[in-house]
Design a protein around this motif. Structure first.
Motif, mmCIF file in Angstrom:
data_model
loop_
_atom_site.group_PDB
_atom_site.id
_atom_site.type_symbol
_atom_site.label_atom_id
_atom_site.label_comp_id
_atom_site.label_asym_id
_atom_site.label_seq_id
_atom_site.Cartn_x
_atom_site.Cartn_y
_atom_site.Cartn_z
ATOM 1 N N SER A 18 0.863 -1.181 0.000
ATOM 2 C CA SER A 18 0.000 0.000 0.000
ATOM 3 C C SER A 18 0.895 1.226 0.000
ATOM 4 C CB SER A 18 -0.927 0.016 1.215
ATOM 5 O OG SER A 18 -0.188 -0.059 2.426
ATOM 6 N N MET A 19 0.365 2.348 -0.429
ATOM 7 C CA MET A 19 1.171 3.557 -0.527
ATOM 8 C C MET A 19 1.769 3.908 0.824
ATOM 9 S SD MET A 19 0.169 7.234 -2.156
ATOM 10 C CE MET A 19 1.457 8.430 -2.491
ATOM 11 N N HIS A 20 3.084 4.054 0.864
ATOM 12 C CA HIS A 20 3.835 4.356 2.087
ATOM 13 C C HIS A 20 3.542 3.337 3.204
ATOM 14 C CE1 HIS A 20 4.833 7.791 -0.143
ATOM 15 N NE2 HIS A 20 4.420 8.762 0.622
ATOM 16 N N ASN A 21 3.125 2.139 2.793
ATOM 17 C CA ASN A 21 2.828 1.068 3.762
ATOM 18 C C ASN A 21 1.855 1.536 4.852
ATOM 19 O OD1 ASN A 21 3.091 -1.591 4.759
ATOM 20 N ND2 ASN A 21 4.675 -0.980 6.219
ATOM 21 N N ALA A 22 0.845 2.307 4.430
ATOM 22 C CA ALA A 22 -0.138 2.818 5.386
ATOM 23 C C ALA A 22 -1.132 1.749 5.838
ATOM 24 C CB ALA A 22 -0.895 3.992 4.769
ATOM 25 N N GLN A 23 -1.274 0.674 5.039
ATOM 26 C CA GLN A 23 -2.157 -0.448 5.383
ATOM 27 C C GLN A 23 -3.580 0.046 5.703
ATOM 28 O OE1 GLN A 23 -0.058 -3.168 8.203
ATOM 29 N NE2 GLN A 23 1.702 -1.825 7.814
ATOM 30 N N PRO A 24 -4.248 0.646 4.691
ATOM 31 C CA PRO A 24 -5.511 1.340 4.929
ATOM 32 C C PRO A 24 -6.740 0.445 4.845
ATOM 33 C CG PRO A 24 -4.873 1.654 2.663
ATOM 34 C CD PRO A 24 -3.804 0.778 3.293
ATOM 35 N N TRP A 25 -6.735 -0.661 5.562
ATOM 36 C CA TRP A 25 -7.823 -1.624 5.451
ATOM 37 C C TRP A 25 -8.296 -2.093 6.816
ATOM 38 C CZ3 TRP A 25 -3.354 -3.028 2.256
ATOM 39 C CH2 TRP A 25 -2.285 -3.531 3.013
ATOM 40 N N ARG A 26 -9.540 -2.555 6.831
ATOM 41 C CA ARG A 26 -10.125 -3.234 7.988
ATOM 42 C C ARG A 26 -10.979 -4.387 7.464
ATOM 43 N NH1 ARG A 26 -13.927 -0.752 10.336
ATOM 44 N NH2 ARG A 26 -14.222 0.952 8.844
ATOM 45 N N PHE A 27 -11.033 -5.459 8.222
ATOM 46 C CA PHE A 27 -11.826 -6.625 7.843
ATOM 47 C C PHE A 27 -12.829 -6.955 8.945
ATOM 48 C CE2 PHE A 27 -7.978 -6.993 5.393
ATOM 49 C CZ PHE A 27 -8.359 -7.549 4.184
ATOM 50 N N ARG A 28 -13.982 -7.439 8.532
ATOM 51 C CA ARG A 28 -14.977 -7.967 9.463
ATOM 52 C C ARG A 28 -15.445 -9.303 8.907
ATOM 53 N NH1 ARG A 28 -19.330 -3.752 10.747
ATOM 54 N NH2 ARG A 28 -17.534 -2.861 11.830
ATOM 55 N N TYR A 29 -15.480 -10.323 9.764
ATOM 56 C CA TYR A 29 -15.873 -11.657 9.307
ATOM 57 C C TYR A 29 -17.151 -12.083 10.001
ATOM 58 C CZ TYR A 29 -15.791 -16.613 8.152
ATOM 59 O OH TYR A 29 -16.135 -17.856 7.687
ATOM 60 N N ALA A 30 -18.174 -12.428 9.198
ATOM 61 C CA ALA A 30 -19.446 -12.938 9.713
ATOM 62 C C ALA A 30 -19.385 -14.456 9.715
ATOM 63 C CB ALA A 30 -20.600 -12.434 8.863
ATOM 64 N N ARG A 31 -19.301 -15.036 10.909
ATOM 65 C CA ARG A 31 -19.114 -16.490 11.009
ATOM 66 C C ARG A 31 -20.253 -17.260 10.355
ATOM 67 N NH1 ARG A 31 -17.856 -14.610 16.389
ATOM 68 N NH2 ARG A 31 -15.619 -14.823 16.900
ATOM 69 N N GLY A 32 -21.486 -16.852 10.646
ATOM 70 C CA GLY A 32 -22.637 -17.611 10.142
ATOM 71 C C GLY A 32 -22.742 -17.607 8.635
ATOM 72 N N LEU A 38 -14.626 -6.121 3.574
ATOM 73 C CA LEU A 38 -13.404 -5.331 3.487
ATOM 74 C C LEU A 38 -13.770 -3.852 3.493
ATOM 75 C CD1 LEU A 38 -10.386 -4.748 2.883
ATOM 76 C CD2 LEU A 38 -10.900 -5.156 0.457
ATOM 77 N N TYR A 39 -13.212 -3.117 4.457
ATOM 78 C CA TYR A 39 -13.476 -1.695 4.594
ATOM 79 C C TYR A 39 -12.208 -0.885 4.339
ATOM 80 C CZ TYR A 39 -17.846 -2.928 7.025
ATOM 81 O OH TYR A 39 -19.092 -3.422 7.355
ATOM 82 N N ALA A 40 -12.388 0.298 3.771
ATOM 83 C CA ALA A 40 -11.299 1.264 3.673
ATOM 84 C C ALA A 40 -11.190 2.012 4.990
ATOM 85 C CB ALA A 40 -11.567 2.245 2.544
ATOM 86 N N ASP A 41 -9.970 2.209 5.441
ATOM 87 C CA ASP A 41 -9.706 3.022 6.629
ATOM 88 C C ASP A 41 -9.233 4.393 6.144
ATOM 89 O OD1 ASP A 41 -8.865 4.226 8.944
ATOM 90 O OD2 ASP A 41 -7.784 2.483 9.720
ATOM 91 N N PHE A 42 -10.186 5.311 5.991
ATOM 92 C CA PHE A 42 -9.866 6.607 5.396
ATOM 93 C C PHE A 42 -9.007 7.477 6.302
ATOM 94 C CE2 PHE A 42 -13.741 5.564 2.864
ATOM 95 C CZ PHE A 42 -13.131 5.562 1.612
ATOM 96 N N ASP A 43 -8.857 7.111 7.572
ATOM 97 C CA ASP A 43 -7.936 7.837 8.443
ATOM 98 C C ASP A 43 -6.490 7.637 8.014
ATOM 99 O OD1 ASP A 43 -9.998 8.827 9.973
ATOM 100 O OD2 ASP A 43 -9.858 7.262 11.506
ATOM 101 N N ARG A 44 -6.248 6.634 7.152
ATOM 102 C CA ARG A 44 -4.899 6.324 6.699
ATOM 103 C C ARG A 44 -4.644 6.811 5.272
ATOM 104 N NH1 ARG A 44 -1.884 2.615 9.559
ATOM 105 N NH2 ARG A 44 -2.736 2.313 11.643
ATOM 106 N N LYS A 45 -5.476 7.689 4.801
ATOM 107 C CA LYS A 45 -5.301 8.270 3.473
ATOM 108 C C LYS A 45 -4.193 9.317 3.491
ATOM 109 C CE LYS A 45 -8.113 11.450 1.965
ATOM 110 N NZ LYS A 45 -9.294 12.196 1.472
ATOM 111 N N MET A 46 -3.454 9.431 2.370
ATOM 112 C CA MET A 46 -2.478 10.505 2.213
ATOM 113 C C MET A 46 -3.239 11.789 1.891
ATOM 114 S SD MET A 46 0.293 8.646 2.475
ATOM 115 C CE MET A 46 -0.083 6.957 2.952
ATOM 116 N N ALA A 47 -3.271 12.716 2.821
ATOM 117 C CA ALA A 47 -4.111 13.908 2.664
ATOM 118 C C ALA A 47 -3.749 14.719 1.433
ATOM 119 C CB ALA A 47 -4.003 14.768 3.917
ATOM 120 N N HIS A 48 -2.472 14.807 1.120
ATOM 121 C CA HIS A 48 -2.025 15.657 0.009
ATOM 122 C C HIS A 48 -1.781 14.862 -1.261
ATOM 123 C CE1 HIS A 48 -0.142 19.121 -1.928
ATOM 124 N NE2 HIS A 48 0.819 18.309 -2.329
ATOM 125 N N THR A 49 -1.069 13.750 -1.155
ATOM 126 C CA THR A 49 -0.663 13.021 -2.355
ATOM 127 C C THR A 49 -1.734 12.057 -2.866
ATOM 128 O OG1 THR A 49 0.520 11.495 -0.892
ATOM 129 C CG2 THR A 49 1.824 13.197 -1.956
#
Length: 333
Positions: A18-32, A38-49
């Protein structure tokens, strides 16, 4: 599928670049429902670039492809739906594990490359990439809905000029410097590759040991992760004069295309790794709209360039750290 198996699958998914190894992801698993979200973690976005989160979506797409490969190796098929809920843009994909399909044998064969794939910021040999390997890489991108091309010499020179111009801009641009400062790890915080081994060690970003040598000659487009600042112990060296660059493009330039481009990129990278190739990214020109547009195919003018890959035969490089799975995975019934 028990929780330990799910944890291992997500661990392999998060080995993606990922860009600058920010690892901008989250996962949730529904067992049933045996379904990953797969979710984007927008707090890990490059604000300028990366203001539109294009690169962020690509990183998440790469993680999605790794998950597909890991599931195929486990004997399951990944039934993927992109952007399933229009009112929830952070939800990028759902992945339901079903019975294995015809395509899955090819995906499973890529699984050993997940752990071996590391970005190489070192000089590559002058050895050319054999034509059958190039064709296989082009086909890998095509299978994921993208086009991979190796520019002709005059187009390659143009791509290098645009990349150099972008790097020069970045070195004097305060916004680019701020993004780099946030996601580079100097000194002891970047000294370990294993996430969470001790308090105070960073589990994301680009650590100093992975900056690579500073370029002193050569035509390879490289980012100076030191931001032009003196860095003790970082040597200077010349890089290849004729870098092997490949452009990855898609038909459109919205979130669905970015996610597909990320999957195509990772499929290319895993196949390249399995063929003994190393790779790095030259994204600087993609970060400036006026420089990104001219990267397109000069003959047809078609396609939206999403990534510039530098490929070649080079030394093995150390892994960059990864966040603990417990920080990016949630379970639900």
């Amino acid at each position: 599928m028990d929780d330990s198996r799910v944890t291992e699958l997500v661990r392999e998914a998060t080995a993606a670049p990922s860009m600058h190894n920010a690892q901008p992801w989250r996962f949730r698993y529904a067992r049933g429902r045996r379904t990953f979200r797969l979710y984007a973690d927008f707090d890990r976005k490059m604000a300028h670039t990366d203001p539109e989160a294009r690169a962020l979506h690509m990183g998440c797409g790469a993680a999605l492809f790794n998950l597909r490969v890991a599931l195929a190796h486990a004997g399951a098929h990944a039934e993927v739906t992109l952007l399933p809920e229009a009112d929830e843009p952070a939800l990028l994909a759902t992945v339901r594990a079903t019975g294995a399909g015809v395509e899955d044998a090819g995906l499973a064969a890529l699984r050993p490359a997940i752990a071996r794939r590391h970005t190489s910021r070192y000089p590559f040999a002058k050895t050319d990439i054999p034509e059958p390997v190039r064709v296989a890489l082009i086909d890998a991108a095509f299978r994921e809905g993208a086009v991979l091309s190796f520019p002709d010499p005059w187009h390659l020179d143009w791509v290098r000029e645009l990349s150099e111009e972008a790097e020069n801009r970045n070195l004097t641009d305060s916004g680019s410097a701020a993004d780099l400062a946030r996601w580079t790890r100097r000194g002891p915080t970047g000294a370990r590759t294993a996430a969470g081994e001790a308090p105070g060690y960073a589990a994301d970003g680009v650590p100093e040991y992975a900056f690579g040598p500073r370029k002193d000659g050569g035509g390879a487009p490289l980012r100076d992760f030191s931001g032009g600042k003196p860095t003790a112990g970082v040597p200077t060296t010349s890089f290849e004069d004729d870098p092997r660059l490949a452009l990855l493009a898609t038909e459109g330039d919205r979130a669905p295309y970015w996610i597909r481009a990320g999957q195509a990129m990772e499929r290319v990278l895993l196949l390249a790794t399995s063929k003994g190739l190393s790779a790095s990214f030259a994204t600087q020109a993609l970060e400036w709209p006026d420089l990104r547009w001219p990267l397109r195919d000069p003959g047809s003018g078609a396609g939206e360039v999403q990534m510039i890959l530098r490929l070649g035969y080079g030394p093995e490089c150390p892994a960059t750290p990864r966040r603990p799975v417990r920080d990016v995975l949630e379970f639900e019934s």
